[in-house]
Design a protein around this motif. Structure first.
Motif, short mmCIF file in Angstrom:
data_model
loop_
_atom_site.label_atom_id
_atom_site.label_comp_id
_atom_site.label_asym_id
_atom_site.label_seq_id
_atom_site.Cartn_x
_atom_site.Cartn_y
_atom_site.Cartn_z
N LYS A 76 -2.01 5.41 1.97
CA LYS A 76 -1.21 3.85 2.08
C LYS A 76 -1.07 4.66 4.20
CE LYS A 76 2.12 1.57 0.24
NZ LYS A 76 3.40 1.32 -0.33
N ARG A 79 -4.18 3.58 5.61
CA ARG A 79 -4.46 2.47 5.96
C ARG A 79 -3.49 1.71 6.94
NH1 ARG A 79 -0.61 -1.77 5.61
NH2 ARG A 79 -0.03 -0.63 3.14
N THR A 83 -5.20 0.47 10.34
CA THR A 83 -4.78 -1.11 11.28
C THR A 83 -4.44 -1.27 12.38
OG1 THR A 83 -4.61 -1.63 8.73
CG2 THR A 83 -3.32 -2.92 10.78
N VAL A 153 0.59 -5.50 -0.03
CA VAL A 153 -0.73 -4.85 -0.11
C VAL A 153 -0.25 -3.47 -0.46
CG1 VAL A 153 0.58 -3.91 1.93
CG2 VAL A 153 -2.13 -4.02 1.44
N GLU A 155 -1.71 0.31 -1.07
CA GLU A 155 -2.61 1.24 0.59
C GLU A 155 -3.33 0.31 0.77
OE1 GLU A 155 -1.35 3.95 -3.36
OE2 GLU A 155 -2.58 2.27 -3.22
N TRP A 156 -4.37 -0.12 0.15
CA TRP A 156 -5.60 -1.31 0.87
C TRP A 156 -5.58 -2.53 0.13
CZ3 TRP A 156 -7.36 -0.59 5.49
CH2 TRP A 156 -7.40 0.47 6.29
N SER A 157 -5.74 -1.99 -1.81
CA SER A 157 -5.39 -3.38 -2.28
C SER A 157 -4.85 -4.66 -2.28
CB SER A 157 -6.00 -2.93 -3.38
OG SER A 157 -6.93 -2.22 -4.04
N THR A 158 -4.39 -5.69 -2.10
CA THR A 158 -3.90 -7.08 -2.45
C THR A 158 -3.99 -7.91 -3.42
OG1 THR A 158 -4.88 -8.63 -0.91
CG2 THR A 158 -3.55 -7.23 0.59
N HIS A 176 -9.35 -6.40 -0.31
CA HIS A 176 -8.17 -5.61 0.96
C HIS A 176 -7.53 -6.10 1.74
CE1 HIS A 176 -10.74 -1.48 0.46
NE2 HIS A 176 -10.41 -2.30 -1.09
N CYS A 241 0.23 -7.21 10.97
CA CYS A 241 -0.60 -6.27 10.78
C CYS A 241 0.21 -4.77 12.17
CB CYS A 241 -1.83 -6.53 11.67
SG CYS A 241 -3.21 -7.04 10.66
#
Length: 592
Positions: A76, A79, A83, A153, A155-158, A176, A241
């Motif tokens: 996480k 990410r 970002t 969200v 870590e990366w997956s949504t 992602h 973001c």
């Protein structure tokens, strides 16, 4: 495995921190931290929830066999860092604030757990959507099923999907960050003037008052959805973001002005925006489900993640007939991650057997929180010299049914507290669903919240098809269906022409207090096995007054978590215009 393996699951540091204890694969206890601290959506380390779970399981921290944390903090962090790096130097203020939190607290979760629990055993860190998937499949009634997880969200997956078989889950594909159905919905929650991570229900409740006039705009500019339900978002319009808000100037220009100021008057624009994003969400969910059916061939599907709390979309998925049945984790949001990661350790990591009957889930009706028996309640009442009447087990449902029929609003505090965001007849405020004025009275005088918000019906499981267009149980209030045609009331031509909030107080059915403006209701079916006392109350009400449906809303006021203790319940009772409070077998009358 030897008997008595105890696993503690923890979720924390985003929102809705929680803890869960399982022993030999059985869910013993689970609760959200907010219920103890009285801070809604509390994200802090769930010290109180852990304390409750350990006390309920009669063990000390050092006696736990395994601890699981619901996501991987290093992934996480990667990410978050990546970002900010990709948008630099934009968002430096937000970056500094986030990094301070990570460096001080979030990267040291393992040490924190060991110190808090005096624990030296193994700590496991599955990924966020793995925990969601485990919370969806492992407690479900199905021996094998597809699963779909959707949220803001991890870590990366949504979003992710895969297959659960026996004691294993296998992720097959994911979407992602920053492309996220949950964050798209949250952007509209923010823009319509509600609070992100708690106001999404309001957007869903507001949608039927509007028309989907912005839907094409959303598809044209904000989100590109493929036939398989995968999607990409146009980040030109979003601020999440790098900033402290969800939307930016481009978004505001696209929709004709700045976000609505919180607490200001709602206009038709907000209603139309809500309807538009709700329909987009439903369409994406159905496309995803169709693709999952094609890829997996499974008869059943299980859902988790915050988007799985969208019970209107869930109802449409059930009615689509794509799957024979669906099952949704009642604590579908981050709180349920605590349960998911613990079950993941028991079944997948330790390779323990899992056998189901395709009918009964493992959630015990979600009644997994603290309980206060008559002894505790009487002690509290006597210490504070509060007047009460003690009812026998026979008198209790009879008296409560009569109060409801006499237009009284009753605080109902019984048994173990629910796990998840819904009150399911343990920490509920209840009323007569036949009264047209009940929705308005409860919203404005008891919940102190927006008058447009609909209430849910609690209905005897055996009567569900008689009143609603749904042929499966809905124990966790996670499915929306329409009131049966023969229970609906025909509207006049004038009423049919009403617009927006003018629609609010029109009687639409024999149970108007729970019938939303589009004839729908968010249903809780009540089962004699999981909640016998609540079931007995509604049975008595049905026998005496000919209606197996009552109004059920959570026992709290706006901005506060659901009550946990007799003290919480008493304070909420006295601060509102509730008429009676029933805690265990003790009846309190406001006039006394």
């Amino acid at each position: 495995m030897s008997k008595g393996i105890k696993i503690l699951g923890i979720s924390a540091f985003y929102h809705d921190s929680a803890a869960c204890l399982i022993e030999d694969g059985e869910i013993i206890a689970a609760a959200q931290e907010e219920r103890f601290t009285r801070k809604k959506h509390d994200q802090s380390f769930p010290a109180n929830a852990i304390k409750y779970c350990l006390e309920y399981g009669s063990i000390k921290g050092h006696e736990i066999d395994f601890v699981a944390f619901y996501d991987n903090p290093f992934l996480k962090f990667e990410r978050v860092f990546a970002t900010y790096l990709s948008y630099a130097p934009v968002g430096i203020r937000s970056y500094m604030k986030a990094m301070t939190l990570w460096i001080k607290e979030k990267l040291w979760i393992e040490e924190l757990i060991r110190n808090q629990l005096a624990y030296s055993g193994k700590i496991l860190f599955p990924e966020h959507h793995e925990s969601h998937a485990a919370s969806a499949f492992f407690p479900s009634p199905f021996q094998e099923a597809a699963f779909l997880t959707m949220d803001g969200v991890g870590e990366w997956s949504t979003s992710s999907f895969g297959i659960g078989r026996d004691n294993k889950i296998e992720l097959q594909a994911d979407i992602h960050f920053p492309h996220s159905l949950g964050l798209l919905y949250s952007a509209f929650t923010y823009y319509t003037g509600f609070r992100v991570n708690s106001g999404e229900y309001k957007v869903m409740g507001l949608a039927p008052y509007g028309k989907p006039i912005y839907k094409d705009l959303i598809y044209r500019h904000l989100i590109d959805v493929k036939e398989d339900g995968s999607f990409k978002m146009n980040m030109k319009y979003f601020n999440y973001c790098t900033g402290f808000t969800m939307t930016n100037r481009n978004f505001h220009k696209l929709f004709g002005g700045p976000p609505r100021k919180p607490e200001s008057n709602l206009t038709q624009k907000e209603m139309d925006l809500a309807r538009s994003v709700q329909e987009v969400t439903e369409e994406v969910v159905i496309k995803m489900a169709r693709h999952i059916k094609k890829e997996t061939g499974m008869k059943y599907i299980c859902l988790a993640g915050g988007v799985a709390l969208n019970c209107v979309a869930n109802g449409k998925l059930l009615r689509s007939g794509l799957f024979d049945n669906i099952w949704i984790q009642p604590a579908a949001g981050d709180a349920g991650g605590a349960l998911g990661c613990a079950l993941l350790v028991w079944f997948q990591y330790l390779n323990n057997q899992r056998i189901t009957d395709n009918k009964t889930d493992l959630m015990r009706g979600a009644y997994l929180g603290p309980e206060h028996n008559n002894g505790n309640i009487e002690t509290y009442l006597k210490e504070n010299k509060y007047p009460y009447q003690l009812l026998t087990d026979v008198e209790l449902p009879e008296k409560t049914a009569d109060l409801l029929a006499n237009k009284k609003v009753v605080g109902w505090f019984q048994g173990r507290m629910e796990f998840g965001p819904r009150a399911l007849g343990s920490r509920s405020i209840i009323g007569d669903a036949r009264l047209p004025e009940m929705q308005k009275k409860m919203n404005l005088k008891i919940k102190y919240r927006e008058g447009f918000r609909p209430f849910a019906p609690s209905i005897l499981a055996e009567n569900i098809l008689e009143y609603f267009e749904i042929d499966s149980e809905s124990p966790y209030m996670l499915l929306v269906a329409n009131v049966q045609k023969d229970k609906q009331v025909e509207m006049s031509d004038e009423q049919k022409s009403y617009f927006g909030l003018e629609k609010l107080n029109v009687v639409r059915s024999e149970i108007p207090a729970i019938t939303h403006v589009d004839y729908s209701a968010r249903i809780q079916s009540v089962n004699a096995k999981t909640n016998p006392r609540y079931h007995e109350l509604i049975t008595r009400f049905n026998k005496k007054y000919g209606c197996p449906v009552i109004v059920n809303t959570s026992f709290n006021v706006r901005g506060e978590p659901i009550v946990c203790t007799p003290r919480d319940a008493y304070l909420c009772f006295m601060r509102t215009e509730m008429d009676y409070l029933i805690m265990g077998n003790y009846l309190l009358d406001k006039t006394e």
